[in-house]
Design an enzyme around this catalytic site. Structure first.
Site, PDB file in Angstrom:
ATOM      1  N   ASN A 116      87.496 -44.525 129.730  1.00 16.43           N
ATOM      2  CA  ASN A 116      87.459 -44.928 128.461  1.00 16.43           C
ATOM      3  C   ASN A 116      88.869 -45.396 128.267  1.00 16.43           C
ATOM      4  O   ASN A 116      89.837 -45.365 129.016  1.00 16.43           O
ATOM      5  CB  ASN A 116      86.933 -43.738 127.665  1.00 16.43           C
ATOM      6  CG  ASN A 116      87.973 -42.514 127.490  1.00 16.43           C
ATOM      7  OD1 ASN A 116      88.864 -42.292 128.425  1.00 16.43           O
ATOM      8  ND2 ASN A 116      88.209 -42.030 126.257  1.00 16.43           N
ATOM      9  N   CYS A 163      91.545 -44.420 126.345  1.00 19.33           N
ATOM     10  CA  CYS A 163      92.884 -43.677 126.311  1.00 19.33           C
ATOM     11  C   CYS A 163      92.757 -43.116 127.663  1.00 19.33           C
ATOM     12  O   CYS A 163      93.933 -42.537 128.032  1.00 19.33           O
ATOM     13  CB  CYS A 163      92.871 -42.757 125.452  1.00 19.33           C
ATOM     14  SG  CYS A 163      93.143 -43.942 123.785  1.00 19.33           S
ATOM     15  N   GLU A 201      91.277 -40.663 129.391  1.00 20.30           N
ATOM     16  CA  GLU A 201      90.980 -39.375 129.853  1.00 20.30           C
ATOM     17  C   GLU A 201      89.736 -38.896 130.094  1.00 20.30           C
ATOM     18  O   GLU A 201      89.224 -37.739 130.600  1.00 20.30           O
ATOM     19  CB  GLU A 201      91.395 -38.440 128.333  1.00 20.30           C
ATOM     20  CG  GLU A 201      90.238 -38.479 127.203  1.00 20.30           C
ATOM     21  CD  GLU A 201      90.217 -39.580 126.439  1.00 20.30           C
ATOM     22  OE1 GLU A 201      89.428 -39.600 125.521  1.00 20.30           O
ATOM     23  OE2 GLU A 201      90.979 -40.373 126.819  1.00 20.30           O
TER      24      GLU A 201
END
Length: 744
Positions: A282, A284, A286
């Site tokens: 995704n 960011c 994580e």
């Protein structure tokens, strides 16, 4: 969809002023005129009622839906747990899309590419963020069999995705955000690494290079590695691994992009390898996901998990909240309306959830534990081990009540004789920028960015806000005063304030007080007991070197992280100018008019030969009064285009110098600009003609002065919506005042 009726005896949430402002701006349902049509109590009841209502679908449940709704309401309004933003925004509404993270595949055909653009637009419109791997696309100038033409390559198509995001962003409920990933063995990898070096390019993308273990081994052994054309699987060429790694490091030093992910490590933790290979995350970083997968996330507030015990942690309460949160997030899967049938199928088959934490820095403050200490690392491992164990236990209970996730047969859990589980994954450390504002706690597992800061309110008035645990500590030490708080607000840190007791200074460290290696060690400590990955930024001072980033990247690999994001303070060249106390700076239209000095009849200077990727560059610099006045750039044995570019660079640099522009500013603009043919030599890596020019000027005129990068203002980016300062944490820019985030 009609709103759920709020029970008359429902307690009103206790919110601070900032949380109320953020809820009103971003979360409360609005009418046609943009005015809120619900209050804070109505919002949390809407979410609790909608998610709990899914319980009635399971005859084996130990809960009744109405009682569970009250429990979920209490859980959220106590701020011990909050779900991701799309759930707060959309649960119980007609939109009904509750997940934050999606990965959409990008295939190597025009139909597949533009299907992905369309799918991303639908996801952005519904409030989600998207990740893409562009590694399947054939490299630039490859033949396209159907047309006889040539391919334009991954970066070219990324620009199309970026433009589409820009348009949807203008009308959607949240700002669109993307992650773009390319394998390090793709033939276009160098172009990809440099694709964001010009400020503003691909502004709706975070980018990460997917590093393989074969590549990392080649870096360690100083060997070349193969580039593989994805459409033919044939070796396309070779690059020197250490040179590519050095360029990666340089670009991260310059701007924070690209980040890196360790692709083989991510796939070793893929719980359903028979279903497919993970190729992207995704926005960011994580949440690694299979193509067409989505994941909904939620965060526990560790700041509220304390008690007077041997280690200060309320383990019984943490266990209770973990089990409720897992049930909540599993119900979210059933309640969510996904924008594509393929996503609905994949989510239903794996039922991934991501339970994470926020308020970790506040917990450490309460326990008097410095963030950069082995005691803090040990506590991080202990807490995350506990959350991982209890989330799996909760998922096992749900599997008994409801059945395991459909892809459990053939999963790694079946092979290990574990479970069965309701969810393929249960833990993720996700960004909590806006959620932590609502909860009034520190973000994720990040250290606090500042202990005190001045927030601009109305008519130029400034309101100084301080971390409550810090304020309590200095009051107890009898050194609290308004003047102290203003001083802390100006600097953010107390490391420089000698009259504050040493114990307080040691405990209340902030992000920039901490050596970068401790940021990484903390990320690794949480990663050790996290199914998915960890959103964390390794903050670096402006004075950090490329060697510092090299060490961070390599240590991330050695410590078992799944990726890493670094950010060197002030590295963005186009950030808005401001000082530490927010005082006004000279506006561009207030600068004095520049005048181009006339050239004397006779000038003296020097000519230096520099080897570049285009041939030998002969750089002549003439001086007046010992200072550079004009420059001529000539490159031998090159085509007309390169010769013209060299001449243009010389003319523009000459114009700047004759107009009184400091040579350090010229170097700062030219240094690090990439090109198609970088070259290694004893002088270091020269990326392009402009980079070579900057090297000559820097070494001739800036020796004995601070390096060129030290002349760059330590600029602070500001929020486009409220003009407060943005901070970079958890892999994204976040506004602590209004909750704005560039990552959606």
């Amino acid at each position: 969809m009609p709103a759920a009726k709020v029970p008359a005896d429902l307690p009103v949430p206790n919110l601070n002023q900032n949380a109320r402002l953020v809820l009103a701006k971003r979360y409360l349902r609005k009418g046609p005129d943009g005015a809120p049509i619900e209050d804070e109590q109505g919002l949390f009841w809407r979410v609790a009622h909608s998610i709990a209502s899914r319980e009635s679908a399971y005859a084996g449940s130990s809960w009744k839906a109405d009682k569970l709704a009250r429990t979920f309401y209490d859980l959220m309004t106590s701020f011990k747990f909050l779900p991701n933003s799309p759930t707060l925004m959309n649960a119980g509404t007609d939109l009904g899309q509750l997940a934050a993270c999606f990965v959409i595949p990008v295939g190597d055909s025009m139909d597949e590419i533009f299907d992905a653009v369309k799918h991303a637009a639908l996801i952005h419109k519904s409030g989600g963020g998207t990740g893409f791997s562009f590694s399947r696309l054939r490299p630039t100038n490859s033949r396209v069999g159907s047309t006889g033409g040539v391919a334009s390559g991954p970066v070219s198509f990324m620009r199309i995705f970026n433009t589409a995001t820009e348009q949807v962003k203008q009308g959607g409920t949240r700002r669109g955000a993307n992650m773009g990933i390319l394998r390090v063995d793709h033939p276009d990898i160098l172009e990809f690494i440099r694709c964001k070096e010009r400020e503003g390019d691909l502004n709706n993308f975070n980018i990460s290079v997917a590093l393989t273990e074969a590549f990392m081994q080649a870096v360690e052994d100083d060997e070349p590695y193969d580039l593989v054309a994805p459409h033919t699987k044939e070796v396309f060429g070779q690059l020197k691994a250490r040179e590519v790694f050095a360029i990666l490091v340089q670009k991260a030093w310059e701007s924070g992009d690209p980040g890196i992910i360790f692709l083989d490590r991510i796939n070793r933790d893929n719980p359903t390898p028979a279903v497919g290979e993970i190729e992207s995350t995704n926005p960011c970083g994580e949440q690694p996901l299979l193509p067409y997968e989505a994941c909904n996330l939620g965060s526990l507030n560790l700041a509220l998990m304390t008690r007077d015990s041997r280690d200060g942690v309320d383990w019984d309460e943490l266990k209770r909240v973990v089990h409720l949160a897992v049930r909540f997030l599993d119900n979210v899967i059933d309640a969510s309306v996904y924008p594509l049938d393929r996503i609905t199928e994949m989510v239903g088959a794996n039922r991934k959830i991501g339970l994470g934490v926020m308020g970790f820095a506040d917990l450490l403050y309460q326990l008097n534990i410095p963030y950069d200490s082995h005691e803090a690392l040990n506590l991080a491992e202990k807490i995350m081990d506990f959350i991982q164990t209890e989330s799996k236990a909760a998922s096992k209970v749900l599997a008994e009540e409801r059945s395991p996730f459909p892809n459990f047969p053939g999963s790694v859990f079946e092979g290990r004789k574990q479970g069965p589980f309701r969810n393929a994954t249960t833990t993720t450390i996700a960004p909590t920028g806006t959620l932590s504002i609502l909860a009034g706690c520190s973000s994720g597992i990040e250290p606090l960015f500042a202990l005190s800061f001045a927030r601009h309110v109305m008519d130029g008035e400034k309101l100084v806000e301080s971390n409550p645990y810090f304020e309590t500590a200095v009051k107890a030490a009898q050194c609290h005063s308004p003047k102290l708080m203003e001083e802390v607000a100006a600097k953010g840190s107390i490391a420089h304030i000698s009259y504050i007791p040493e114990e307080i200074r040691r405990t209340f460290v902030t992000a920039m007080d901490i050596e970068p290696v401790w940021h990484l060690k903390m990320q690794a400590a949480f990663q050790k007991f996290t199914d998915n990955a960890v959103s964390k930024t390794v903050n670096l001072p402006n004075s950090a070197t490329q060697e510092d980033i090299h060490k961070i990247y390599w240590l991330a690999y050695e410590l078992g992280c799944k990726g890493v994001t670094v950010y060197r303070d002030g590295c963005k060249s186009a950030q808005v100018l401001c000082t530490g106390d927010g005082s006004k700076q000279e506006k561009p239209d207030e600068r004095k008019e520049s005048k181009v000095r006339h050239r004397p009849d006779v000038c003296y200077g020097f000519t230096q030969k520099v080897k570049t990727g285009y041939g030998d560059l002969y750089l002549t610099v003439n001086e007046v009064d010992g200072k550079p006045f004009e420059m001529f750039a000539t490159i031998g044995k090159s085509g007309r285009s390169i010769t013209a570019k060299a001449e243009a660079i010389g003319r523009l640099v000459s114009l700047a110098l004759r107009s009184g522009v400091d040579v350090a500013d010229v170097v700062g603009q030219l240094k690090g600009i990439g090109g198609e043919n970088p070259v290694f030599q004893k002088k270091g890596l020269l990326l392009s003609l402009p980079d070579a020019v900057s090297w000559v000027l820097e070494n001739r005129y800036l020796q004995g002065r601070a390096k060129a990068e030290d002349f760059q203002s330590l600029n602070v980016p500001t929020c486009p919506e409220c003009a407060e300062e943005l901070v970079f944490e958890e892999g994204c820019y976040v506004c602590k005042a209004c909750g704005f985030t560039k990552c959606g």
